[in-house]
Design a protein around this motif. Sequence first.
Motif, PDB file in Angstrom:
ATOM      1  N   GLN A  14     -61.225 -48.250 -16.260  1.00 14.78           N
ATOM      2  CA  GLN A  14     -61.593 -47.306 -15.196  1.00 14.78           C
ATOM      3  C   GLN A  14     -63.106 -47.088 -15.168  1.00 14.78           C
ATOM      4  OE1 GLN A  14     -59.224 -46.769 -17.475  1.00 14.78           O
ATOM      5  NE2 GLN A  14     -57.326 -46.351 -16.371  1.00 14.78           N
ATOM      6  N   HIS A  15     -63.743 -47.129 -16.318  1.00 13.28           N
ATOM      7  CA  HIS A  15     -65.196 -46.969 -16.353  1.00 13.28           C
ATOM      8  C   HIS A  15     -65.888 -48.184 -15.745  1.00 13.28           C
ATOM      9  CE1 HIS A  15     -64.832 -43.982 -19.949  1.00 13.28           C
ATOM     10  NE2 HIS A  15     -64.369 -43.490 -18.827  1.00 13.28           N
ATOM     11  N   SER A  16     -65.379 -49.370 -16.042  1.00 14.55           N
ATOM     12  CA  SER A  16     -65.941 -50.586 -15.437  1.00 14.55           C
ATOM     13  C   SER A  16     -65.759 -50.568 -13.927  1.00 14.55           C
ATOM     14  CB  SER A  16     -65.272 -51.832 -16.018  1.00 14.55           C
ATOM     15  OG  SER A  16     -65.576 -51.975 -17.376  1.00 14.55           O
ATOM     16  N   GLU A  17     -64.591 -50.113 -13.484  1.00 15.97           N
ATOM     17  CA  GLU A  17     -64.334 -50.016 -12.050  1.00 15.97           C
ATOM     18  C   GLU A  17     -65.286 -49.028 -11.392  1.00 15.97           C
ATOM     19  OE1 GLU A  17     -60.694 -48.910  -8.991  1.00 15.97           O
ATOM     20  OE2 GLU A  17     -60.409 -48.690 -11.146  1.00 15.97           O
ATOM     21  N   ALA A  18     -65.559 -47.922 -12.059  1.00 15.83           N
ATOM     22  CA  ALA A  18     -66.491 -46.931 -11.519  1.00 15.83           C
ATOM     23  C   ALA A  18     -67.895 -47.520 -11.386  1.00 15.83           C
ATOM     24  CB  ALA A  18     -66.521 -45.692 -12.409  1.00 15.83           C
ATOM     25  N   HIS A  19     -68.313 -48.313 -12.367  1.00 15.54           N
ATOM     26  CA  HIS A  19     -69.633 -48.940 -12.285  1.00 15.54           C
ATOM     27  C   HIS A  19     -69.691 -49.965 -11.160  1.00 15.54           C
ATOM     28  CE1 HIS A  19     -71.697 -47.064 -15.585  1.00 15.54           C
ATOM     29  NE2 HIS A  19     -70.622 -47.216 -16.339  1.00 15.54           N
ATOM     30  N   LEU A  20     -68.608 -50.688 -10.945  1.00 11.80           N
ATOM     31  CA  LEU A  20     -68.579 -51.640  -9.831  1.00 11.80           C
ATOM     32  C   LEU A  20     -68.661 -50.913  -8.494  1.00 11.80           C
ATOM     33  CD1 LEU A  20     -65.865 -54.151 -11.060  1.00 11.80           C
ATOM     34  CD2 LEU A  20     -68.328 -54.487 -10.984  1.00 11.80           C
ATOM     35  N   ASN A  21     -67.910 -49.822  -8.369  1.00  7.78           N
ATOM     36  CA  ASN A  21     -67.975 -49.032  -7.134  1.00  7.78           C
ATOM     37  C   ASN A  21     -69.388 -48.493  -6.917  1.00  7.78           C
ATOM     38  OD1 ASN A  21     -65.312 -49.398  -6.397  1.00  7.78           O
ATOM     39  ND2 ASN A  21     -64.619 -47.585  -7.496  1.00  7.78           N
ATOM     40  N   TRP A  22     -69.998 -47.992  -7.973  1.00 13.91           N
ATOM     41  CA  TRP A  22     -71.363 -47.471  -7.878  1.00 13.91           C
ATOM     42  C   TRP A  22     -72.333 -48.570  -7.445  1.00 13.91           C
ATOM     43  CZ3 TRP A  22     -73.250 -42.801  -7.559  1.00 13.91           C
ATOM     44  CH2 TRP A  22     -74.612 -42.622  -7.729  1.00 13.91           C
ATOM     45  N   THR A  23     -72.161 -49.764  -7.979  1.00 12.49           N
ATOM     46  CA  THR A  23     -73.025 -50.891  -7.612  1.00 12.49           C
ATOM     47  C   THR A  23     -72.899 -51.206  -6.127  1.00 12.49           C
ATOM     48  OG1 THR A  23     -72.839 -51.812  -9.833  1.00 12.49           O
ATOM     49  CG2 THR A  23     -73.553 -53.296  -8.092  1.00 12.49           C
ATOM     50  N   PHE A  24     -71.661 -51.273  -5.623  1.00 10.97           N
ATOM     51  CA  PHE A  24     -71.482 -51.588  -4.206  1.00 10.97           C
ATOM     52  C   PHE A  24     -71.966 -50.459  -3.302  1.00 10.97           C
ATOM     53  CE2 PHE A  24     -68.404 -55.005  -5.395  1.00 10.97           C
ATOM     54  CZ  PHE A  24     -69.077 -56.026  -4.742  1.00 10.97           C
ATOM     55  N   ILE A  25     -71.794 -49.222  -3.724  1.00 12.92           N
ATOM     56  CA  ILE A  25     -72.315 -48.090  -2.944  1.00 12.92           C
ATOM     57  C   ILE A  25     -73.831 -48.173  -2.862  1.00 12.92           C
ATOM     58  CG2 ILE A  25     -72.641 -45.592  -2.976  1.00 12.92           C
ATOM     59  CD1 ILE A  25     -69.748 -45.410  -4.090  1.00 12.92           C
ATOM     60  N   THR A  26     -74.474 -48.459  -3.984  1.00 12.40           N
ATOM     61  CA  THR A  26     -75.930 -48.584  -4.012  1.00 12.40           C
ATOM     62  C   THR A  26     -76.388 -49.739  -3.122  1.00 12.40           C
ATOM     63  OG1 THR A  26     -75.947 -47.742  -6.265  1.00 12.40           O
ATOM     64  CG2 THR A  26     -77.921 -48.890  -5.526  1.00 12.40           C
ATOM     65  N   LEU A  27     -75.710 -50.857  -3.219  1.00 15.47           N
ATOM     66  CA  LEU A  27     -76.059 -52.032  -2.413  1.00 15.47           C
ATOM     67  C   LEU A  27     -75.952 -51.734  -0.916  1.00 15.47           C
ATOM     68  CD1 LEU A  27     -76.636 -55.158  -2.482  1.00 15.47           C
ATOM     69  CD2 LEU A  27     -74.174 -55.418  -2.286  1.00 15.47           C
ATOM     70  N   MET A  28     -74.840 -51.135  -0.511  1.00 18.20           N
ATOM     71  CA  MET A  28     -74.650 -50.855   0.915  1.00 18.20           C
ATOM     72  C   MET A  28     -75.596 -49.764   1.404  1.00 18.20           C
ATOM     73  SD  MET A  28     -72.679 -53.122   1.845  1.00 18.20           S
ATOM     74  CE  MET A  28     -72.598 -52.608   3.519  1.00 18.20           C
ATOM     75  N   THR A  29     -75.894 -48.769   0.570  1.00 16.90           N
ATOM     76  CA  THR A  29     -76.830 -47.723   0.966  1.00 16.90           C
ATOM     77  C   THR A  29     -78.213 -48.305   1.206  1.00 16.90           C
ATOM     78  OG1 THR A  29     -75.576 -46.135  -0.335  1.00 16.90           O
ATOM     79  CG2 THR A  29     -77.799 -45.509   0.301  1.00 16.90           C
ATOM     80  N   ARG A  30     -78.642 -49.192   0.324  1.00 12.30           N
ATOM     81  CA  ARG A  30     -79.952 -49.825   0.509  1.00 12.30           C
ATOM     82  C   ARG A  30     -79.984 -50.665   1.777  1.00 12.30           C
ATOM     83  NH1 ARG A  30     -81.225 -51.709  -5.667  1.00 12.30           N
ATOM     84  NH2 ARG A  30     -81.687 -49.626  -6.434  1.00 12.30           N
ATOM     85  N   ARG A  31     -78.904 -51.350   2.063  1.00 12.90           N
ATOM     86  CA  ARG A  31     -78.881 -52.168   3.279  1.00 12.90           C
ATOM     87  C   ARG A  31     -78.851 -51.322   4.540  1.00 12.90           C
ATOM     88  NH1 ARG A  31     -75.131 -57.347   1.881  1.00 12.90           N
ATOM     89  NH2 ARG A  31     -76.475 -58.104   0.222  1.00 12.90           N
ATOM     90  N   LEU A  32     -78.121 -50.234   4.510  1.00 11.01           N
ATOM     91  CA  LEU A  32     -78.031 -49.382   5.692  1.00 11.01           C
ATOM     92  C   LEU A  32     -79.317 -48.617   5.962  1.00 11.01           C
ATOM     93  CD1 LEU A  32     -74.413 -48.005   5.264  1.00 11.01           C
ATOM     94  CD2 LEU A  32     -75.218 -49.628   6.987  1.00 11.01           C
ATOM     95  N   THR A  33     -80.070 -48.308   4.924  1.00 12.48           N
ATOM     96  CA  THR A  33     -81.290 -47.526   5.110  1.00 12.48           C
ATOM     97  C   THR A  33     -82.542 -48.391   5.170  1.00 12.48           C
ATOM     98  OG1 THR A  33     -81.481 -47.189   2.716  1.00 12.48           O
ATOM     99  CG2 THR A  33     -80.317 -45.501   3.995  1.00 12.48           C
ATOM    100  N   ARG A  34     -82.384 -49.688   5.191  1.00  7.67           N
ATOM    101  CA  ARG A  34     -83.535 -50.590   5.279  1.00  7.67           C
ATOM    102  C   ARG A  34     -84.261 -50.343   6.600  1.00  7.67           C
ATOM    103  NH1 ARG A  34     -81.465 -56.264   4.775  1.00  7.67           N
ATOM    104  NH2 ARG A  34     -80.968 -55.566   2.695  1.00  7.67           N
ATOM    105  N   LYS A  35     -85.574 -50.246   6.559  1.00  8.31           N
ATOM    106  CA  LYS A  35     -86.337 -49.929   7.771  1.00  8.31           C
ATOM    107  C   LYS A  35     -86.448 -51.102   8.717  1.00  8.31           C
ATOM    108  CE  LYS A  35     -88.826 -46.183   5.765  1.00  8.31           C
ATOM    109  NZ  LYS A  35     -90.011 -45.459   5.550  1.00  8.31           N
ATOM    110  N   SER A  36     -86.649 -52.272   8.207  1.00  9.32           N
ATOM    111  CA  SER A  36     -86.767 -53.436   9.089  1.00  9.32           C
ATOM    112  C   SER A  36     -85.718 -54.464   8.693  1.00  9.32           C
ATOM    113  CB  SER A  36     -88.162 -54.048   8.973  1.00  9.32           C
ATOM    114  OG  SER A  36     -88.366 -54.525   7.658  1.00  9.32           O
ATOM    115  N   PRO A  37     -85.234 -55.223   9.651  1.00  4.80           N
ATOM    116  CA  PRO A  37     -84.244 -56.239   9.314  1.00  4.80           C
ATOM    117  C   PRO A  37     -84.842 -57.315   8.421  1.00  4.80           C
ATOM    118  CG  PRO A  37     -84.877 -56.421  11.608  1.00  4.80           C
ATOM    119  CD  PRO A  37     -85.545 -55.199  11.063  1.00  4.80           C
ATOM    120  N   ARG A  38     -84.049 -57.802   7.513  1.00  2.51           N
ATOM    121  CA  ARG A  38     -84.526 -58.802   6.579  1.00  2.51           C
ATOM    122  C   ARG A  38     -84.601 -60.179   7.239  1.00  2.51           C
ATOM    123  NH1 ARG A  38     -82.533 -58.809   0.598  1.00  2.51           N
ATOM    124  NH2 ARG A  38     -84.528 -57.867   0.269  1.00  2.51           N
TER     125      ARG A  38
END
Length: 118
Positions: free
Chosen positions: A70-94
């Motif tokens: 469950q701890h590993s799963e939580a870290h994976l979820n956190w990683t994907f949340i961080t990844l998607m948050t960075r992509r959604l808040t990116r100022k200019s398209p890559r």
Amino acid sequence: MTQVWADSAYARDLLPTWTADHLRMSLRPVIRPKGTRGFVVLPRRWKVERSIGWIMNARRNCRDYERLPQHSEAHLNWTFITLMTRRLTRKSPRHDWSKKVAQQLKTVEEFGPAGSPS
């Protein structure tokens, strides 16, 4: 989830029937196209491999430090949340594709959908 795509090595033996009986999922192998040699990008496997590559960018996921799954799963979820948050808040398209789309829209506005000046 009712369908699992797996490497063709997992399609042998009793694994597909066990998966259907115990997990109520169908195990479908991703088979290489006939007549290919060397490295070939397989249709569905590259998505999984790309996602695993994104996960491994987070240092904590590179090693198995956790005692409970469950701890590993939580870290994976956190990683994907961080990844998607960075992509959604990116100022200019890559990628440069948004400039191409904007140029095409401008052309359509000037000339109309058929390509003739209005």
